[in-house]
Write an enzyme that holds these catalytic residues in place. Sequence first.
Site, PDB file in Angstrom:
ATOM      1  N   GLY A 159       0.706  -1.228  -0.017  1.00 13.74           N
ATOM      2  CA  GLY A 159       0.204  -0.166  -0.242  1.00 13.74           C
ATOM      3  C   GLY A 159       0.845   1.037   0.053  1.00 13.74           C
ATOM      4  O   GLY A 159       2.047   1.229   0.029  1.00 13.74           O
ATOM      5  N   VAL A 160       0.225   2.298   0.100  1.00 13.02           N
ATOM      6  CA  VAL A 160       0.974   3.680   0.029  1.00 13.02           C
ATOM      7  C   VAL A 160       1.248   4.186   1.512  1.00 13.02           C
ATOM      8  O   VAL A 160       0.048   4.222   2.124  1.00 13.02           O
ATOM      9  CB  VAL A 160       0.186   4.546  -1.063  1.00 13.02           C
ATOM     10  CG1 VAL A 160       0.738   6.051  -1.079  1.00 13.02           C
ATOM     11  CG2 VAL A 160      -0.017   4.089  -2.435  1.00 13.02           C
ATOM     12  N   GLY A 161       2.036   5.099   1.614  1.00 14.88           N
ATOM     13  CA  GLY A 161       2.400   5.551   2.864  1.00 14.88           C
ATOM     14  C   GLY A 161       3.767   5.504   3.580  1.00 14.88           C
ATOM     15  O   GLY A 161       4.596   4.981   2.903  1.00 14.88           O
ATOM     16  N   GLU A 180      -0.116  -2.418  -7.113  1.00 25.88           N
ATOM     17  CA  GLU A 180      -0.848  -1.325  -7.497  1.00 25.88           C
ATOM     18  C   GLU A 180      -0.054   0.033  -7.955  1.00 25.88           C
ATOM     19  O   GLU A 180      -0.251   0.627  -8.986  1.00 25.88           O
ATOM     20  CB  GLU A 180      -2.171  -0.920  -6.773  1.00 25.88           C
ATOM     21  CG  GLU A 180      -3.182  -2.089  -6.509  1.00 25.88           C
ATOM     22  CD  GLU A 180      -3.606  -2.048  -5.159  1.00 25.88           C
ATOM     23  OE1 GLU A 180      -4.803  -1.589  -4.942  1.00 25.88           O
ATOM     24  OE2 GLU A 180      -2.891  -1.702  -3.986  1.00 25.88           O
ATOM     25  N   GLY A 183      -7.530  -1.082  -3.218  1.00 26.17           N
ATOM     26  CA  GLY A 183      -7.183  -2.426  -3.449  1.00 26.17           C
ATOM     27  C   GLY A 183      -6.783  -3.426  -2.502  1.00 26.17           C
ATOM     28  O   GLY A 183      -6.402  -4.768  -2.566  1.00 26.17           O
TER      29      GLY A 183
END
Length: 510
Positions: free
Chosen positions: A269-271, A294, A388
């Site tokens: 994931g993003v972050g 993703e 996602g």
Amino acid sequence: MSEDRIRNAALRDRVVPAATAAALIHPGQTVAMSGFTGSGYPKSVPQALAARIEVAHAAGEAFQIRLLTGASTAPELDGALAKVDGIALRLPFQSDPDARRRINDGTLAYIDAHLSHVAQHAWFGFYGDIDVAVVEAVAIREDGSIVPSTSVGNSKTWLDLAKHVIVEVNDWQPAGLEGMHDIYYGTALPPHRRPIPLEHPDDRIGETALRVDPDKIVAVVRTRAPDRNSPFSPVDATSEQIAGHLIEFLRHEVDKGRLPANLLPLQSGVGNIPNAVLAGLAKSGFRDLTAFTEVIQDGMLDLLRSGVLASASCTGFAMSPEANAAFKDEIDFFRRKIILRTQEISNHPELVRRLGCIGMNGMVEVDLYGNINSTHIMGSRMQNGIGGSGDFARNGFMSIFMSPSTAKNGTISSIVPMVSHVDHTEHDVSIIVTEQGLADLRGLSPKQRARQLIDRCAHPDYRDALEDYFERALRDSYGKHTPHLLPEALSWHQRWLDTGDMRPAANPPT
């Protein structure tokens, strides 16, 4: 801008200013735009449309659109349209503060959806007709096909289904992106679906540009504007601790023979926490890793440079301005290492399961039995969306969720008796990691999971209260399989709403 970017002579005759293109979009229409997590989104037409909507509203005229994208975008799209109250419906993911405020005050209808579902639901007709598609491109080829920019997302579906198409050709995006994309056209609707011929994360199975009927392209807009992503904060001690626990666990899994030496394809994931994990992998001794994910963010670029990561498959980028500049300078190297796919492939459940992806995502909170809330604050305020994460949690080889053990200066515990909203059930959750430690929930019964989470992941300020709740639930609950005290199960959230602190008065901060 050089005309090399628009190589179809007939389409050069359709070049217009952004305001002229925006005038082709009408109130009440469903407009699908490119973009995925702050990359590859149109930048000029949405702002021109927002200006037009603002004028209409000042004149007392109703003007809103239904907006579909790949995922979140940026201030020039979501922000500009939300500020002028120009969005009636938004899906499937967002991260804009103005859009979030309108969603949570009930003035903007929002559909939170698994990202793997969006393209097929559009094909099924669940969202109605798509009137206009607006997509960003690096170039338009001689045959009229479109070379996407820094994301693919759902652009293939939007171009296939839209009645009319507007293309922004962005000269800021590096021309060297051409050849990085892999657009697969072998999907079909049930009952005519066929297996997707992708066996390894770096397989190429499609084309390098998006097909589109040139007659549907009603306007081409020349732009020169950067992607904009929220900057990452410097890696802090908490993120480093979480990353350290996870790296140690992955090494342990290799030693036990449950993972190969180069792991399995990674999804991140993003972050800040995922970036810290990627930084930890760079120092971990792992080599020849792969990613089937993703989004590529700064940390993955570093892993590709160092050879820790051999290849990465994604549908978009989420890079800081500094990483974006370096990416452009090294585009020839990264074109050999990165594959940009459509969202329906990057998040495809069957591929995620067959490749055996290791999913690493953030969470808002987890309850004693492993249920995850990744979207709602206090049960009803939408943060961003499920994105996602569900595609990988439900279908991956291993689903890992990470978070600091507390939030809001310690007034909120990330480990609670019962989550206030469920996005991922206990059945889809393998590993929980906080800075306190890591809980391996695989193969455990609900009560065993509770013990692991309290002992290994909960913050000391909340550990005694969780233990007290669990022991009383074991004694007094209606059933003993998943013990709960229903009058108390969400009382921590209510206490925070009432007092600003989940901690009981008898349990002051340490």
